[in-house]
Design an enzyme around this catalytic site. Structure first.
Site, PDB file in Angstrom:
ATOM      1  N   TYR A  56       3.639 -10.470  12.015  1.00 25.55           N
ATOM      2  CA  TYR A  56       1.963  -9.734  11.794  1.00 25.55           C
ATOM      3  C   TYR A  56       2.029  -8.776  12.951  1.00 25.55           C
ATOM      4  O   TYR A  56       2.259  -9.313  14.050  1.00 25.55           O
ATOM      5  CB  TYR A  56       1.085 -11.075  11.685  1.00 25.55           C
ATOM      6  CG  TYR A  56       0.355 -10.875  10.450  1.00 25.55           C
ATOM      7  CD1 TYR A  56      -0.354  -9.880   9.908  1.00 25.55           C
ATOM      8  CD2 TYR A  56       0.435 -11.980   9.602  1.00 25.55           C
ATOM      9  CE1 TYR A  56      -0.902  -9.773   8.711  1.00 25.55           C
ATOM     10  CE2 TYR A  56       0.034 -12.060   8.249  1.00 25.55           C
ATOM     11  CZ  TYR A  56      -0.813 -10.898   7.906  1.00 25.55           C
ATOM     12  OH  TYR A  56      -1.398 -10.877   6.648  1.00 25.55           O
ATOM     13  N   GLU A  58      -1.339  -6.603  13.299  1.00 21.87           N
ATOM     14  CA  GLU A  58      -2.466  -5.999  13.203  1.00 21.87           C
ATOM     15  C   GLU A  58      -3.056  -5.021  14.451  1.00 21.87           C
ATOM     16  O   GLU A  58      -2.816  -5.624  15.535  1.00 21.87           O
ATOM     17  CB  GLU A  58      -3.670  -6.795  12.682  1.00 21.87           C
ATOM     18  CG  GLU A  58      -3.641  -7.125  11.099  1.00 21.87           C
ATOM     19  CD  GLU A  58      -4.934  -7.830  10.818  1.00 21.87           C
ATOM     20  OE1 GLU A  58      -5.724  -8.014  11.756  1.00 21.87           O
ATOM     21  OE2 GLU A  58      -4.922  -8.506   9.780  1.00 21.87           O
ATOM     22  N   ASP A 202      -1.482  16.740   0.134  1.00 26.24           N
ATOM     23  CA  ASP A 202      -0.874  15.572  -0.114  1.00 26.24           C
ATOM     24  C   ASP A 202       0.526  15.963  -0.519  1.00 26.24           C
ATOM     25  O   ASP A 202       0.793  16.564  -1.757  1.00 26.24           O
ATOM     26  CB  ASP A 202      -1.602  14.889  -1.461  1.00 26.24           C
ATOM     27  CG  ASP A 202      -0.794  13.709  -1.897  1.00 26.24           C
ATOM     28  OD1 ASP A 202       0.410  13.393  -1.541  1.00 26.24           O
ATOM     29  OD2 ASP A 202      -1.349  12.903  -2.577  1.00 26.24           O
ATOM     30  N   THR A 228       3.880   9.957   0.707  1.00 28.04           N
ATOM     31  CA  THR A 228       4.629   8.817   0.806  1.00 28.04           C
ATOM     32  C   THR A 228       5.952   9.114   0.988  1.00 28.04           C
ATOM     33  O   THR A 228       6.193  10.091   1.579  1.00 28.04           O
ATOM     34  CB  THR A 228       4.724   8.284  -1.111  1.00 28.04           C
ATOM     35  OG1 THR A 228       5.259   9.631  -1.634  1.00 28.04           O
ATOM     36  CG2 THR A 228       3.708   7.990  -1.711  1.00 28.04           C
ATOM     37  N   LYS A 231       9.913   9.700  -2.164  1.00 31.70           N
ATOM     38  CA  LYS A 231      10.256  10.370  -3.115  1.00 31.70           C
ATOM     39  C   LYS A 231      11.639  11.431  -2.458  1.00 31.70           C
ATOM     40  O   LYS A 231      12.277  10.863  -2.189  1.00 31.70           O
ATOM     41  CB  LYS A 231       9.069  11.149  -3.601  1.00 31.70           C
ATOM     42  CG  LYS A 231       7.864  10.221  -4.099  1.00 31.70           C
ATOM     43  CD  LYS A 231       6.706  11.007  -4.755  1.00 31.70           C
ATOM     44  CE  LYS A 231       5.880  10.116  -5.623  1.00 31.70           C
ATOM     45  NZ  LYS A 231       4.884   9.458  -4.459  1.00 31.70           N
ATOM     46  N   ARG A 237       9.418   2.351  -0.098  1.00 35.72           N
ATOM     47  CA  ARG A 237       8.040   2.632  -0.565  1.00 35.72           C
ATOM     48  C   ARG A 237       7.099   2.475   0.496  1.00 35.72           C
ATOM     49  O   ARG A 237       6.909   1.448   0.897  1.00 35.72           O
ATOM     50  CB  ARG A 237       7.832   1.651  -1.646  1.00 35.72           C
ATOM     51  CG  ARG A 237       8.821   1.978  -2.833  1.00 35.72           C
ATOM     52  CD  ARG A 237       8.273   1.130  -4.073  1.00 35.72           C
ATOM     53  NE  ARG A 237       7.502   2.046  -4.594  1.00 35.72           N
ATOM     54  CZ  ARG A 237       7.976   2.807  -5.679  1.00 35.72           C
ATOM     55  NH1 ARG A 237       9.245   3.133  -5.888  1.00 35.72           N
ATOM     56  NH2 ARG A 237       7.083   3.704  -6.423  1.00 35.72           N
TER      57      ARG A 237
HETATM   58  N1  DSN Z   1       4.085   7.805  -8.813  1.00 35.57           N
HETATM   59  C1  DSN Z   1       3.594   8.959  -8.537  1.00 35.57           C
HETATM   60  C2  DSN Z   1       4.478  10.027  -9.161  1.00 35.57           C
HETATM   61  O1  DSN Z   1       5.401   9.438  -9.925  1.00 35.57           O
HETATM   62  O2  DSN Z   1       4.234  11.141  -9.227  1.00 35.57           O
HETATM   63  C3  DSN Z   1       2.288   9.055  -8.772  1.00 35.57           C
HETATM   64  O3  DSN Z   1       1.312   8.175  -8.119  1.00 35.57           O
END
Ligand code: DSN
Length: 421
Positions: A56, A58, A202, A228, A231, A237
């Site tokens: 942990y 924080e 984003d 994120t 991708k 993730r």
């Molecule tokens: N999971 C994302 C995507 O597939 O583009 C959307 O949140």
């Protein structure tokens, strides 16, 4: 076999081990075309599966609420430095659990409930968390949404400007989940400046392309950048929020203690490894190949009579409108999956069908490019897709199964990180 191997899971919990092994084989055997998915390296997998999950922490490095941070602090600092260096930003926060909490942290940082946010509408290619009605971001805030033009399938910056001048949002989001074209960050920045809004880019879908020099960067245009990490960036993730120095403190306070508790340190380690990998020259080659493959696949599909939103792609993503084929996106995606080609059904702009049974298919090339497929394989992929969509319309399972075997044979020639025979 899953790599790294999982003998302890197999010993302790064979039921779960079997599901993991089967999922690894499934990922190995299919042509995975979901544009938000990828294959992480074995190094990222190892870091993500490490003992760091036990701790942990924080707070932020040097300011924690738990003892024992001798090694977590340097790990988080290293990850932050790597993100700042790779993207050329003043500040990075690497603690958000995923993209949706990262975007929610932006709301907490810059908006009061009921204040106005502007984002791209979900059915036009935006994201739920940019103010779409069913999301907390659309329920608890006043949201105004822009779309794309019916004739071009691209964002009309004059419409965005008019809407922003009329509604005066405090925050403007650009970016989304089904945008096949280059995002005009300078034009969004100009509108944000004119209207006094904070511009948030984003870049979840295109972060790896930006890191690899295959898409323009929002740095210098957007004060805040969310992404994120799993991708095109090819990490575990997770998510990051990057910003100018001026916005850093509001972002950090919003992530912790505003929204989250302890960061997931094993994920932080995986992000650090992924950022290191993305800083290598080979990643630039990877990013450019993703785009080259997507363009080649778009051309091959167009040659077969498919209608692509905006007419093609500039990035990793293709949005197909199946209306001319006379089949919905959902039955087409199901048929393709049976044929070993994994896609997702999606709305297309101005869709006449319902969101749960839309007209579109969303595909992309990050995962198959990681496997090593190149432009020369795209005509074959388009041919299989065309045959499988026609077979899905006729519910011809024999054809779908035959194609699945052919796809499996092709993919067997391209090693999968995280799997070995
Ligand atoms: N999971 C994302 C995507 O597939 O583009 C959307 O949140």
């Amino acid at each position: 076999m899953h790599q790294p191997p999982i003998p302890h899971v197999a010993g302790t919990d064979p039921e779960v081990a079997e599901l993991i092994q089967a999922e690894a084989r499934r990922q190995h055997d299919k042509a995975r075309l979901i544009p938000s998915e990828n294959y992480v390296s074995a190094a990222v997998l190892e870091a993500t599966g490490s003992v760091l999950t036990n701790k942990y922490s924080e707070g932020y490095a040097g300011r924690r609420y738990y003892e024992g941070q001798q090694l977590i602090d340097p790990l988080e600092r290293l990850t932050v430095q790597r993100a700042e260096r790779l993207f050329g930003v003043d500040h990075a926060n690497v603690q958000p659990y995923s993209g949706s909490p990262a975007n929610l942290a932006v709301f907490l940082a810059f908006l009061q409930p009921g204040e106005t946010v502007m984002g791209m509408a979900l059915p036009m290619g935006g994201h739920l968390t940019h103010g779409w009605g069913v999301s907390i971001t659309g329920k608890w805030f006043h949201s105004v949404q822009y779309g794309v033009r019916a004739d071009t399938g691209t964002v009309d910056m004059d419409e965005v400007r008019d809407l922003a001048l009329r509604e005066r949002p405090k925050v403007i989001f650009c970016g989304g989940t089904a945008i096949p074209r280059t995002i005009d960050f300078p034009a969004f920045a100009e509108i944000a400046r004119e209207t006094g809004a904070v511009l948030v880019a984003d870049i979840a879908h295109i972060a790896g392309l930006i890191a690899g020099g295959a898409h323009p960067s929002p740095v210098g245009f957007a004060e805040v950048i969310t992404t994120t990490t799993h991708k095109t960036l090819r990490g575990p993730r997770g998510a990051m929020i990057m910003s100018t120095e001026e916005r850093a403190s509001a972002i950090d306070k919003a992530v912790f203690p505003g929204l989250q508790g302890g960061p997931h340190n094993h994920t932080t380690a995986g992000i650090a490894v992924a950022l290191h990998e993305a800083a290598q020259p080979s990643f630039r080659t990877y990013a450019r190949q993703i785009v080259a493959n997507a363009k080649a696949l778009a051309e091959a599909l167009t040659a077969r009579g498919y209608s692509l939103v905006s007419g093609g792609t500039d990035n990793h993503l293709i949005l197909i409108d199946l209306t001319p084929q006379g089949i919905g996106g959902k039955p087409a995606a199901r048929g393709l999956d049976r044929a070993g080609i994994e896609t997702n059904y999606n709305t297309v702009p101005f869709d006449q069908r319902k969101p749960f049974d839309p007209s579109g298919l969303r595909i992309g090339t990050p995962a198959i490019t990681t496997r090593g497929l190149t432009e020369e394989h795209m005509p074959q992929l388009a041919s299989w897709m065309d045959e499988a969509i026609a077979a899905a319309a006729k519910e011809d399972e024999d054809v779908l199964d035959r194609i699945a075997g052919e796809v499996r044979d092709l993919m067997a020639g391209f090693p999968m990180p995280g799997w070995s025979q």
